[in-house]
Design a protein around this motif. Structure first.
Motif, PDB file in Angstrom:
ATOM      1  N   GLU A   1      27.137  16.624  22.449  1.00 41.75           N
ATOM      2  CA  GLU A   1      27.650  15.405  23.548  1.00 41.75           C
ATOM      3  C   GLU A   1      26.916  15.794  24.907  1.00 41.75           C
ATOM      4  O   GLU A   1      26.954  14.914  25.763  1.00 41.75           O
ATOM      5  CB  GLU A   1      29.102  15.403  23.488  1.00 41.75           C
ATOM      6  CG  GLU A   1      29.547  14.568  22.125  1.00 41.75           C
ATOM      7  CD  GLU A   1      31.124  14.731  22.326  1.00 41.75           C
ATOM      8  OE1 GLU A   1      31.990  15.441  23.096  1.00 41.75           O
ATOM      9  OE2 GLU A   1      31.847  14.005  21.624  1.00 41.75           O
ATOM     10  N   GLU A   2      26.586  17.144  25.169  1.00 42.74           N
ATOM     11  CA  GLU A   2      26.178  17.472  26.556  1.00 42.74           C
ATOM     12  C   GLU A   2      24.920  16.583  26.739  1.00 42.74           C
ATOM     13  O   GLU A   2      24.567  16.083  27.718  1.00 42.74           O
ATOM     14  CB  GLU A   2      25.857  18.813  26.565  1.00 42.74           C
ATOM     15  CG  GLU A   2      27.227  19.497  26.711  1.00 42.74           C
ATOM     16  CD  GLU A   2      26.809  21.057  26.656  1.00 42.74           C
ATOM     17  OE1 GLU A   2      25.938  21.595  26.784  1.00 42.74           O
ATOM     18  OE2 GLU A   2      28.104  21.624  26.636  1.00 42.74           O
TER      19      GLU A   2
ATOM     20  N   ARG B   1      40.301  14.243  16.271  1.00 43.50           N
ATOM     21  CA  ARG B   1      39.427  14.162  17.541  1.00 43.50           C
ATOM     22  C   ARG B   1      40.457  14.053  18.848  1.00 43.50           C
ATOM     23  O   ARG B   1      40.135  14.657  19.682  1.00 43.50           O
ATOM     24  CB  ARG B   1      39.000  12.368  17.472  1.00 43.50           C
ATOM     25  CG  ARG B   1      37.745  12.431  16.590  1.00 43.50           C
ATOM     26  CD  ARG B   1      37.194  10.985  16.838  1.00 43.50           C
ATOM     27  NE  ARG B   1      36.287  11.223  18.070  1.00 43.50           N
ATOM     28  CZ  ARG B   1      36.174  10.074  18.944  1.00 43.50           C
ATOM     29  NH1 ARG B   1      36.582   8.752  18.192  1.00 43.50           N
ATOM     30  NH2 ARG B   1      35.441  10.138  20.105  1.00 43.50           N
TER      31      ARG B   1
ATOM     32  N   ALA C   1      23.793  11.703  27.588  1.00 44.15           N
ATOM     33  CA  ALA C   1      24.938  11.824  26.696  1.00 44.15           C
ATOM     34  C   ALA C   1      24.958  10.890  25.566  1.00 44.15           C
ATOM     35  O   ALA C   1      24.506   9.802  25.501  1.00 44.15           O
ATOM     36  CB  ALA C   1      26.265  11.433  27.584  1.00 44.15           C
ATOM     37  N   TYR C   2      25.566  11.624  24.464  1.00 49.01           N
ATOM     38  CA  TYR C   2      25.754  10.762  23.190  1.00 49.01           C
ATOM     39  C   TYR C   2      27.014   9.838  23.182  1.00 49.01           C
ATOM     40  O   TYR C   2      27.787  10.223  24.199  1.00 49.01           O
ATOM     41  CB  TYR C   2      26.174  11.770  22.215  1.00 49.01           C
ATOM     42  CG  TYR C   2      25.010  12.259  21.317  1.00 49.01           C
ATOM     43  CD1 TYR C   2      24.200  11.767  20.567  1.00 49.01           C
ATOM     44  CD2 TYR C   2      24.620  13.724  21.724  1.00 49.01           C
ATOM     45  CE1 TYR C   2      23.148  12.085  20.023  1.00 49.01           C
ATOM     46  CE2 TYR C   2      23.592  14.293  20.964  1.00 49.01           C
ATOM     47  CZ  TYR C   2      22.791  13.542  20.314  1.00 49.01           C
ATOM     48  OH  TYR C   2      21.893  14.205  19.557  1.00 49.01           O
TER      49      TYR C   2
ATOM     50  N   GLU D   1      29.735  20.033  18.180  1.00 51.00           N
ATOM     51  CA  GLU D   1      29.788  18.662  18.502  1.00 51.00           C
ATOM     52  C   GLU D   1      29.904  18.582  20.009  1.00 51.00           C
ATOM     53  O   GLU D   1      29.159  17.857  20.768  1.00 51.00           O
ATOM     54  CB  GLU D   1      31.219  18.122  18.202  1.00 51.00           C
ATOM     55  CG  GLU D   1      31.023  17.715  16.651  1.00 51.00           C
ATOM     56  CD  GLU D   1      32.249  17.300  16.059  1.00 51.00           C
ATOM     57  OE1 GLU D   1      32.331  16.552  14.985  1.00 51.00           O
ATOM     58  OE2 GLU D   1      33.393  17.519  16.523  1.00 51.00           O
ATOM     59  N   HIS D   2      30.660  19.578  20.724  1.00 53.23           N
ATOM     60  CA  HIS D   2      30.691  19.507  22.104  1.00 53.23           C
ATOM     61  C   HIS D   2      29.208  19.696  22.691  1.00 53.23           C
ATOM     62  O   HIS D   2      28.896  18.970  23.818  1.00 53.23           O
ATOM     63  CB  HIS D   2      31.625  20.506  22.663  1.00 53.23           C
ATOM     64  CG  HIS D   2      33.125  20.122  22.629  1.00 53.23           C
ATOM     65  ND1 HIS D   2      34.012  20.891  22.736  1.00 53.23           N
ATOM     66  CD2 HIS D   2      33.551  19.026  22.450  1.00 53.23           C
ATOM     67  CE1 HIS D   2      35.162  20.272  22.537  1.00 53.23           C
ATOM     68  NE2 HIS D   2      34.981  19.080  22.264  1.00 53.23           N
TER      69      HIS D   2
ATOM     70  N   PRO E   1      30.462   8.050  22.652  1.00 49.79           N
ATOM     71  CA  PRO E   1      31.710   8.763  22.289  1.00 49.79           C
ATOM     72  C   PRO E   1      32.134   8.652  20.764  1.00 49.79           C
ATOM     73  O   PRO E   1      32.758   9.525  20.149  1.00 49.79           O
ATOM     74  CB  PRO E   1      32.868   8.103  23.101  1.00 49.79           C
ATOM     75  CG  PRO E   1      32.192   7.051  23.786  1.00 49.79           C
ATOM     76  CD  PRO E   1      30.875   7.099  23.639  1.00 49.79           C
TER      77      PRO E   1
ATOM     78  N   ILE F   1      29.864   9.733  18.499  1.00 50.94           N
ATOM     79  CA  ILE F   1      29.105  10.732  17.622  1.00 50.94           C
ATOM     80  C   ILE F   1      29.845  11.410  16.840  1.00 50.94           C
ATOM     81  O   ILE F   1      29.607  11.954  15.643  1.00 50.94           O
ATOM     82  CB  ILE F   1      28.097  11.343  18.615  1.00 50.94           C
ATOM     83  CG1 ILE F   1      26.981  12.174  17.737  1.00 50.94           C
ATOM     84  CG2 ILE F   1      28.705  12.420  19.641  1.00 50.94           C
ATOM     85  CD1 ILE F   1      26.060  11.250  16.880  1.00 50.94           C
ATOM     86  N   GLN F   2      31.013  11.946  17.282  1.00 53.18           N
ATOM     87  CA  GLN F   2      31.856  12.657  16.678  1.00 53.18           C
ATOM     88  C   GLN F   2      32.518  12.275  15.318  1.00 53.18           C
ATOM     89  O   GLN F   2      32.381  12.752  14.250  1.00 53.18           O
ATOM     90  CB  GLN F   2      33.104  13.495  17.427  1.00 53.18           C
ATOM     91  CG  GLN F   2      32.518  14.371  18.523  1.00 53.18           C
ATOM     92  CD  GLN F   2      33.671  14.860  19.313  1.00 53.18           C
ATOM     93  OE1 GLN F   2      34.799  14.285  19.432  1.00 53.18           O
ATOM     94  NE2 GLN F   2      33.616  16.124  19.940  1.00 53.18           N
TER      95      GLN F   2
ATOM     96  N   GLU G   1      35.867  24.258  25.873  1.00 54.82           N
ATOM     97  CA  GLU G   1      34.441  24.170  25.496  1.00 54.82           C
ATOM     98  C   GLU G   1      33.555  25.197  25.724  1.00 54.82           C
ATOM     99  O   GLU G   1      33.931  26.183  26.290  1.00 54.82           O
ATOM    100  CB  GLU G   1      34.106  23.107  26.647  1.00 54.82           C
ATOM    101  CG  GLU G   1      34.605  21.629  26.322  1.00 54.82           C
ATOM    102  CD  GLU G   1      34.034  20.614  27.303  1.00 54.82           C
ATOM    103  OE1 GLU G   1      32.777  20.922  27.741  1.00 54.82           O
ATOM    104  OE2 GLU G   1      34.688  19.646  27.583  1.00 54.82           O
TER     105      GLU G   1
END
Length: 189
Positions: free
Chosen positions: A148-149, A20, A41-42, A144-145, A44, A46-47, A28
């Motif tokens: 997260e958006e 991470r 937003a998810y 993943e990025h 943090p 989630i990853q 990105e």
């Protein structure tokens, strides 16, 4: 399947945190635009959830953030199906990457195996697996990025296309070498 789950469940938190931390250095991928009111937003974590529990997060609609919203009632069924398909791509890649981490940790970096096999045997067995891991990690990080958006995944086609064109040649090389790997594996046994 059980052995894989056992390895996955016993993986070290430290390894995940190191991954991470490294991913924050990755550029990105630009995303499509989404309406401002749909951007949520998810968390943090989630990853971390994706990398640790890719199989247990089988459906987009089962994510806590989705469950706690009214999206499932607002979205047409076709859009829910599209979200599920994009989410499945992300979780499948997370699961694949976790398998590669297990391969690296328990076999490629295993001192006993390294001391037992010759360098050429190690090369035949593991081919370009380190390049495959790097390509898979970049792909997963970009996916993943994107997730997260927004709770609504805008699109992943651009990410898939970019990685297919720029980075997937390592997978072709790996699959091409698979016959040699199997032949040498049988010989070594």
């Amino acid at each position: 399947g059980f052995l894989y789950q056992e390895y996955r469940d016993t993986s070290k938190q430290q390894e995940i945190e190191q991954r991470r931390q490294r991913e924050h250095l990755s550029p990105e991928v630009t995303s499509g635009t989404a309406p401002a009111e749909s951007i949520v937003a998810y968390p943090p974590t989630i990853q971390l959830q994706l990398r640790n529990n890719a199989r247990s997060l089988s459906l987009w609609q089962n994510l806590e953030a989705v469950q706690n919203s009214d999206l499932l009632m607002k979205l047409p069924q076709k859009e829910v199906i599209m979200q599920e398909a994009m989410f499945e791509l992300v979780t499948s890649e997370a699961s694949y990457y976790k398998s590669l981490e297990i391969l690296e940790t328990h076999f490629l970096r295993n001192p006993t195996l390294i001391n037992t096999l010759s360098q050429s045997d190690m090369h035949f067995l593991f081919s370009n697996i380190e390049e495959v891991m790097k390509a898979s990690e970049r792909f997963l990080m970009d996916l993943e990025h994107r997730m997260e958006e927004s709770i609504l995944i805008s699109d992943v086609c651009d990410i898939v296309y970019n990685h297919a064109v720029e980075h997937f040649s390592v997978f072709i090389l790996y699959v091409t070498n698979q016959g040699y790997q199997e032949k040498n594996y049988r010989r070594i046994l």
